[in-house]
Design an enzyme around this catalytic site. Structure first.
Site, PDB file in Angstrom:
ATOM      1  N   TYR A 115      -6.685  -8.199  12.951  1.00  0.00           N
ATOM      2  CA  TYR A 115      -5.785  -7.480  13.860  1.00  0.00           C
ATOM      3  C   TYR A 115      -6.483  -7.202  15.190  1.00  0.00           C
ATOM      4  CZ  TYR A 115      -2.348  -6.520  10.106  1.00  0.00           C
ATOM      5  OH  TYR A 115      -1.384  -6.615   9.116  1.00  0.00           O
ATOM      6  N   LYS A 147       0.836  -7.440   0.945  1.00  0.00           N
ATOM      7  CA  LYS A 147       0.038  -6.248   1.256  1.00  0.00           C
ATOM      8  C   LYS A 147      -0.051  -5.320   0.043  1.00  0.00           C
ATOM      9  CE  LYS A 147       1.279  -6.661   6.161  1.00  0.00           C
ATOM     10  NZ  LYS A 147       1.772  -5.955   7.365  1.00  0.00           N
ATOM     11  N   HIS A 207       2.792 -10.185   5.282  1.00  0.00           N
ATOM     12  CA  HIS A 207       2.366 -10.653   6.606  1.00  0.00           C
ATOM     13  C   HIS A 207       2.674 -12.132   6.757  1.00  0.00           C
ATOM     14  CE1 HIS A 207      -0.386 -11.497  10.020  1.00  0.00           C
ATOM     15  NE2 HIS A 207      -0.776 -12.551   9.336  1.00  0.00           N
ATOM     16  N   ASN A 224       5.209  -2.727   5.448  1.00  0.00           N
ATOM     17  CA  ASN A 224       6.235  -3.782   5.442  1.00  0.00           C
ATOM     18  C   ASN A 224       5.942  -4.927   4.481  1.00  0.00           C
ATOM     19  OD1 ASN A 224       4.239  -5.001   6.900  1.00  0.00           O
ATOM     20  ND2 ASN A 224       5.300  -4.866   8.867  1.00  0.00           N
ATOM     21  N   GLU A 234      -6.448 -17.188  11.721  1.00  0.00           N
ATOM     22  CA  GLU A 234      -6.419 -16.300  10.546  1.00  0.00           C
ATOM     23  C   GLU A 234      -6.858 -17.040   9.274  1.00  0.00           C
ATOM     24  OE1 GLU A 234      -2.452 -14.652  10.443  1.00  0.00           O
ATOM     25  OE2 GLU A 234      -2.723 -13.592  12.344  1.00  0.00           O
TER      26      GLU A 234
HETATM   27  P1  DAT Z   1       4.089  -8.244  12.316  1.00  0.00           P
HETATM   28  O1  DAT Z   1       3.422  -7.830  11.022  1.00  0.00           O
HETATM   29  O2  DAT Z   1       5.578  -8.251  12.185  1.00  0.00           O
HETATM   30  O3  DAT Z   1       3.528  -9.511  12.885  1.00  0.00           O
HETATM   31  P2  DAT Z   1       2.535  -6.852  14.343  1.00  0.00           P
HETATM   32  O4  DAT Z   1       1.623  -8.039  14.321  1.00  0.00           O
HETATM   33  O5  DAT Z   1       3.081  -6.400  15.655  1.00  0.00           O
HETATM   34  O6  DAT Z   1       3.784  -7.077  13.362  1.00  0.00           O
HETATM   35  O7  DAT Z   1       1.786  -5.612  13.696  1.00  0.00           O
HETATM   36  C1  DAT Z   1       0.941  -5.815  12.597  1.00  0.00           C
HETATM   37  C2  DAT Z   1       1.144  -4.672  11.633  1.00  0.00           C
HETATM   38  O8  DAT Z   1       0.812  -3.428  12.261  1.00  0.00           O
HETATM   39  C3  DAT Z   1       2.580  -4.501  11.167  1.00  0.00           C
HETATM   40  O9  DAT Z   1       2.903  -5.355  10.085  1.00  0.00           O
HETATM   41  C4  DAT Z   1       2.638  -3.051  10.808  1.00  0.00           C
HETATM   42  C5  DAT Z   1       1.701  -2.397  11.827  1.00  0.00           C
HETATM   43  N1  DAT Z   1       2.437  -1.897  12.991  1.00  0.00           N
HETATM   44  C6  DAT Z   1       2.914  -2.633  14.023  1.00  0.00           C
HETATM   45  N2  DAT Z   1       3.525  -1.849  14.930  1.00  0.00           N
HETATM   46  C7  DAT Z   1       3.434  -0.575  14.452  1.00  0.00           C
HETATM   47  C8  DAT Z   1       3.860   0.709  14.915  1.00  0.00           C
HETATM   48  N3  DAT Z   1       4.502   0.858  16.080  1.00  0.00           N
HETATM   49  N4  DAT Z   1       3.582   1.797  14.145  1.00  0.00           N
HETATM   50  C9  DAT Z   1       2.918   1.674  12.988  1.00  0.00           C
HETATM   51  N5  DAT Z   1       2.474   0.501  12.483  1.00  0.00           N
HETATM   52  C10 DAT Z   1       2.730  -0.612  13.202  1.00  0.00           C
HETATM   53 MG    MG Z   2       1.607  -9.956  13.588  1.00  0.00          MG
END
Ligand code: DAT
Ligand code: MG
Length: 142
Positions: free
Chosen positions: A50, A10, A120, A117, A131
């Site tokens: 997303y 990212k 991905h 974070n 994806e």
């Molecule tokens: P991951 O990236 O671990 O698969 P995810 O698919 O649930 O997590 O979410 C995608 C991204 O969205 C994640 O990398 C960061 C953001 N995100 C997820 N939950 C969040 C939250 N509660 N607050 C802010 N950003 C969030």
């Molecule tokens: Mg995810």
């Protein structure tokens, strides 16, 4: 079983010069890199990537983050790479990610920020294929 997954470094990873470190972890685990491309992305692509998150309150902040700089998009292949890469990534929230994981070692929670974070990984074989088709429409399936 041999699978493919989509990995993204990212914009914070690009800015903080962690692309090499993250690629190193892909290679050290023995995964093959099938495609890699540095690009800046549109909100339209992110809305599809997303698609399950577009209605979340944090989504506008996520789009701002993901469009704030270049992203290195990678397709990696290997035995159980989907779950294996998720394990290497660690918890979504850097403060909860175990030491030794990419997010645990290289990412941090910053007060007042959205979750940044650094990388991905697709969360299932089905998501990975969806994806990969979105990010690399010209990549052959074989
Ligand atoms: P991951 O990236 O671990 O698969 P995810 O698919 O649930 O997590 O979410 C995608 C991204 O969205 C994640 O990398 C960061 C953001 N995100 C997820 N939950 C969040 C939250 N509660 N607050 C802010 N950003 C969030
Ligand atoms: Mg995810």
């Amino acid at each position: 079983m041999t699978e493919r997954t989509l990995i993204l470094v990212k914009p914070d990873g690009y800015r903080r010069k962690k692309m090499g470190e993250i690629l190193k972890r892909v290679e050290e685990k023995g995964y093959d890199i099938v495609a890699a491309d540095l690009r800046t992305v549109s909100k339209e692509l992110l809305d599809q990537h997303y698609n399950e998150l577009v209605d979340k309150p944090f989504y506008p902040g996520l789009v701002e983050y993901m469009t704030s700089g270049p992203i290195l998009a990678i397709v990696a292949q290997g035995d159980s790479v989907v779950q294996g890469w998720r394990t290497l990534l660690g918890n979504t929230q850097p403060s909860k990610a175990a030491p030794g994981t990419i997010r645990g070692d290289l990412a941090r929670d910053w007060p007042g920020d959205e979750v940044r974070n650094i990388a991905h990984g697709s969360d299932s074989v089905e998501s990975a294929e969806r994806e990969i088709a979105l990010w690399f429409p010209n990549l052959s399936n074989n």
